[in-house]
Motif scaffolding. Structure first.
Motif, PDB file in Angstrom:
ATOM      1  N   LEU A 177       0.830  -1.209   0.000  1.00  0.00           N
ATOM      2  CA  LEU A 177       0.000   0.000   0.000  1.00  0.00           C
ATOM      3  C   LEU A 177       0.865   1.260   0.000  1.00  0.00           C
ATOM      4  O   LEU A 177       0.431   2.313  -0.461  1.00  0.00           O
ATOM      5  N   ASP A 178       2.075   1.153   0.522  1.00  0.00           N
ATOM      6  CA  ASP A 178       2.990   2.298   0.587  1.00  0.00           C
ATOM      7  C   ASP A 178       3.830   2.452  -0.675  1.00  0.00           C
ATOM      8  O   ASP A 178       4.698   3.324  -0.729  1.00  0.00           O
ATOM      9  N   ALA A 201       0.015  -0.161  -5.583  1.00  0.00           N
ATOM     10  CA  ALA A 201      -0.779   0.219  -4.415  1.00  0.00           C
ATOM     11  C   ALA A 201      -2.253  -0.112  -4.620  1.00  0.00           C
ATOM     12  O   ALA A 201      -2.918  -0.664  -3.732  1.00  0.00           O
ATOM     13  N   THR A 202      -2.763   0.209  -5.805  1.00  0.00           N
ATOM     14  CA  THR A 202      -4.163  -0.088  -6.091  1.00  0.00           C
ATOM     15  C   THR A 202      -4.396  -1.591  -6.183  1.00  0.00           C
ATOM     16  O   THR A 202      -5.428  -2.101  -5.729  1.00  0.00           O
ATOM     17  N   ASP A 216      -2.698   0.375   8.227  1.00  0.00           N
ATOM     18  CA  ASP A 216      -1.982   0.927   7.077  1.00  0.00           C
ATOM     19  C   ASP A 216      -2.968   1.426   6.012  1.00  0.00           C
ATOM     20  O   ASP A 216      -2.751   2.470   5.396  1.00  0.00           O
ATOM     21  N   ARG A 256      -4.535   4.949   6.572  1.00  0.00           N
ATOM     22  CA  ARG A 256      -3.625   6.091   6.336  1.00  0.00           C
ATOM     23  C   ARG A 256      -3.680   6.591   4.902  1.00  0.00           C
ATOM     24  O   ARG A 256      -3.337   7.737   4.615  1.00  0.00           O
ATOM     25  N   HIS A 257      -4.109   5.729   4.007  1.00  0.00           N
ATOM     26  CA  HIS A 257      -4.075   6.075   2.582  1.00  0.00           C
ATOM     27  C   HIS A 257      -5.403   6.587   2.057  1.00  0.00           C
ATOM     28  O   HIS A 257      -5.497   6.969   0.890  1.00  0.00           O
ATOM     29  N   ARG A 287      -5.812   9.753  -0.346  1.00  0.00           N
ATOM     30  CA  ARG A 287      -4.514  10.121  -0.921  1.00  0.00           C
ATOM     31  C   ARG A 287      -4.347   9.607  -2.346  1.00  0.00           C
ATOM     32  O   ARG A 287      -3.382   9.945  -3.028  1.00  0.00           O
ATOM     33  N   HIS A 288      -5.281   8.765  -2.795  1.00  0.00           N
ATOM     34  CA  HIS A 288      -5.195   8.188  -4.135  1.00  0.00           C
ATOM     35  C   HIS A 288      -6.460   8.532  -4.922  1.00  0.00           C
ATOM     36  O   HIS A 288      -7.260   9.351  -4.488  1.00  0.00           O
ATOM     37  N   ASP A 310      -9.975   4.337  -3.265  1.00  0.00           N
ATOM     38  CA  ASP A 310     -10.876   4.531  -2.123  1.00  0.00           C
ATOM     39  C   ASP A 310     -12.078   3.584  -2.185  1.00  0.00           C
ATOM     40  O   ASP A 310     -12.570   3.123  -1.151  1.00  0.00           O
TER      41      ASP A 310
END
Length: 412
Positions: free
Chosen positions: A203-204, A211-212, A231, A234-235, A238-239, A244
């Protein structure tokens, strides 16, 4: 009709009826295609017999060796291979499957098309195909990347034995291998739990594709994805929306376990993050009862859109027993005079013990413009139970009612 048997399956081949009524085994139909191609397609009669062959030639486990032979036949053109591939494509997980011994021969074949189809059909066997683990593992090292992709996609279906190899592939420096492994895990997630720590790390990744891919894979693991939630949260925001959306699916799949990770987002000043939290809590419905205190706190806002989101979410979650109503909620009634009906309904829905409601809040809930509301009697009964304190608040009630009436007239 000449009946043939596969060299390893030991089963007799089925016959399939063509559009002209003739019946032949798969091998006989394939031989007819060969003879037609060899003659240059000049026979009108044979052309009529072969019409619609891709439609009527079905799956036959005993015919797999002959279909593999057709795929590898270099003497004839593309139609023979097309017919063979069409018949192989008719196998499904719910039907009769080829014998694993026949598929092993395909895995060991030198022709890439045969290997590809052997891998696809082996995947349908699930954990029963575990006997071919070593051969599939060897194909993950092929020079042909299409074979590598197909082999990696088979591994998750082989159960726990394949997990160390899958983790190794997820840690590969080759992005293609990582993506193929995640794709395979999404298709067969039953044994993917041990891969969650590595998926959480991905994910980072600076690569949005990885990540996706990681969040999409976590989304199909259900409760097994729980360890990745810190984790994942936190994201959020941000994407892109696709990230999401998968993150939301993952959180919903984790059920009540996701609620403690979502409630802090209700205090976010980022509207996108705030709306995300409300949306997921709304989908969790009665599993999100632990979020009601934080949602009640979120009602203390001057933003009417936020207020509406919170009200919808609380309504979906349903009654939650005794909830502490903060003094800031009283201010929400003042900030949103046109939404006091919804606010009152929400307060009553989540507070079983009405004695905890501040008298000042009851005053605002008892505004005369709400006289047509059936819940008015319920509020009035609680108001009157306060005795002297309620009588002392009567002047405040009258003043407030007059103020609200003027505000509503101005707004509407």
């Amino acid at each position: 009709v000449l009946v043939l048997s596969g060299p390893m399956s030991g089963q007799s081949q089925k016959t399939f009826r063509g559009e002209n009524g003739s019946e032949r085994t798969t091998k006989e139909w394939l031989d007819l295609v060969r003879s037609h191609d060899a003659s240059g397609g000049k026979s009108v009669l044979v052309s009529q017999q072969l019409r619609g062959i891709n439609t009527f030639l079905g799956a036959d486990p005993a015919a797999v060796p002959d279909l593999f032979a057709a795929l590898a036949d270099e003497q004839f053109g593309g139609r023979l291979k097309e017919v063979a591939a069409s018949a192989l494509g008719r196998f499904s997980a719910g039907g009769d499957l080829p014998a694993i011994d026949d598929l092993e021969a395909g895995l060991r074949h030198e022709n890439p098309s045969v290997q590809m189809w052997a891998l696809r059909l082996l995947k349908l066997h699930g954990t029963k195909g575990e006997s071919q683990f070593d051969q599939v593992l060897a194909l993950t090292r092929s020079d042909n990347w299409m074979i590598v992709e197909a082999a990696i996609s088979v591994l998750p279906a082989m159960g726990e034995r394949a997990l160390p190899v899958l983790i190794e592939q997820l840690n590969s420096d080759d992005q293609r291998r990582v993506n193929w492994t995640m794709s395979g895990l999404r298709e067969t997630p039953e044994h993917a739990g041990p891969a969650v720590p590595r998926l959480s790390e991905l994910l980072d990744s600076d690569d949005p594709v990885l990540a996706t891919g990681a969040v999409r894979t976590l989304a199909v693991l259900g409760a097994d994805a729980g360890p990745a939630l810190p984790d994942l949260i936190r994201h959020v925001g941000r994407h892109d929306r696709f990230f999401d959306e998968s993150a939301a699916d993952c959180l919903v799949g984790c059920g009540a376990e996701a609620v403690p990770h979502l409630t802090p987002l209700l205090a976010s000043t980022d509207t996108k993050v705030f709306e995300f939290a409300c949306t997921v809590l709304l989908q969790l419905a009665d599993k999100a009862k632990a979020a009601v205190p934080a949602l009640m706190k979120a009602l203390e806002t001057e933003d009417q859109r936020r207020l509406a989101s919170v009200l919808r979410t609380i309504e979906k979650i349903g009654p939650s027993g005794t909830v502490t109503v903060g003094p800031g909620l009283t201010a929400a009634f003042e900030h949103h005079p046109t939404m006091q009906r919804e606010l009152t309904s929400t307060v009553l829905a989540v507070t079983v013990d009405r004695s905890q409601l501040p008298l000042e809040l009851l005053v605002k809930m008892l505004a005369p413009h709400r006289a047509d509301d059936p819940q008015q009697d319920e509020i009035l009964k609680e108001f009157e139970s306060r005795g002297d304190a309620a009588r002392d608040a009567t002047d405040d009630l009258v003043t407030y009612a007059q103020t609200v009436k003027r505000e509503i007239e101005q707004l509407t």
